[in-house]
Design an enzyme around this catalytic site. Sequence first.
Site: not given
Ligand code: CMC
Length: 426
Positions: A263, A304, A360
């Site tokens: 986050h 996201h 971010d």
């Molecule tokens: N890099 C590589 N692969 C990714 C990433 C990433 N940053 N984000 C998601 N994926 C892949 C993930 O491995 C999955 O692949 P598969 O379907 O093959 O298993 C797929 O994309 C879906 O990911 P998810 O984890 O199910 O998606 P989510 O909606 O639960 O997670 C997130 C959202 C923000 C936690 C995630 O995208 C992430 O960890 N991003 C990096 C951290 C980040 O930048 N966070 C800031 C968010 S914006 C500020 C805020 O709101 O706080």
Amino acid sequence: MTESITITDNRSGESYEIPVVNGGVSATDWAKILPGIWFYDPGFMSTAAAESSITFLDGTAGILRYRGYPIEQLAESSTYLEVAYLLLNGELPTESQFEQWRHDVTSHTFIHENVRKRFLDGFHYDAHPMGMLVSAVAALSTFYLDAKDIFDPASRQKQIIRLIAKMPTLAAAAHRFSVGMPFVYPDNSLDFPSNFLSMMWKVAEPRFETDPALSRALDILFILHADHEQNCSTTAMRVVGSSHADPYSACAAACAALYGPRHGGANEAVIRMLSEIGSMENVPAFISEVKAGHGHMRLQGFGHRVYKNYDPRAQIIKKAADDVFEVTGRNPLLDVALKLEEIALSDEYFTSRRLYPNVDFYSGLIYQAMGFPLEMFPVLFAIARTAGWLAHWQEMLDQDSKIARPRQLYTGADARDYVPMARRGA
Ligand code: CMC
């Protein structure tokens, strides 16, 4: 015409009609049809936990609006203090309303001397400023006992003003402590972002003069981070607030949620990642590593839960970065970031998963160029998000909401008898 869904219970053959209201169906209505069968939704992937009129977000189209106003227009023309008023009150203030609001916030920027001298000074020398902030915000509840009167409008308004006003003071105090510099008292002749910069950087000069371009860029970042509907920290605020805890305790819980790298800690992680990559030539190899990691290694600042398109805030920040770099000089990591974005946006792994830069991805580069240490990044986020947290807390209380208390699907042992220790196996 009212929209509805009809479902048939195959056990009894009976059909039920459930209305669709504001794009949702009431889980309570479903529960009447399916007693004892719970909706299983860890992470709230498909659950609307609240009705809210604060922020509109369309992740597919990349749209973000506060109280109906597009984020692009607010970032262009408004200020953080005005946006905070808008989020909390639903309308933009008139000139006199704004003057009163500015006056109220400005005259509450000081913190009790004991918060700083006894409380903040008691931390270990290398304490993370976000850990200090979480604790200091919780500690405020012990200084303002009237905060428990959450249904008294005057008391509620007072705590809102105190929290918006004191967050920058606490944040800067945490930073000054962590670098061994003396605390700087607020300068109430300065505007909101300039006062914060003064508390951060003032040394011996009688009055800290900030570059207006930097102060404006910070204000824009505060506007962009002010609210984002039901995100993790806002949900924490609403959940704790639903127990009718005072707003400082609820806000401390929200800060704690924001501390995590998924986050508010993500912009810190972005800079660490860019520094590790080091130069543009290393970008393709890094991307390959992320892809081979199958989700274990993430491209920080990408992806996201809601945006499946370019985060509109990332676009505004990219523009603000140019103004900042004109004053501070270009952040050398910018080229690495631009290359990373270019390659990721043309790579099937990222496009098929709809992973785009989020807010971010670029904000950390600006903060770093302005001289903020990495540990302060989530703290900056917390200052801004306080307006959103409080707007949601207030809205939740006015909705007379139930205490947040989800159900679970139990997967543990069946009933069994206690075994005395002497009779348990190795
Ligand atoms: N890099 C590589 N692969 C990714 C990433 C990433 N940053 N984000 C998601 N994926 C892949 C993930 O491995 C999955 O692949 P598969 O379907 O093959 O298993 C797929 O994309 C879906 O990911 P998810 O984890 O199910 O998606 P989510 O909606 O639960 O997670 C997130 C959202 C923000 C936690 C995630 O995208 C992430 O960890 N991003 C990096 C951290 C980040 O930048 N966070 C800031 C968010 S914006 C500020 C805020 O709101 O706080």
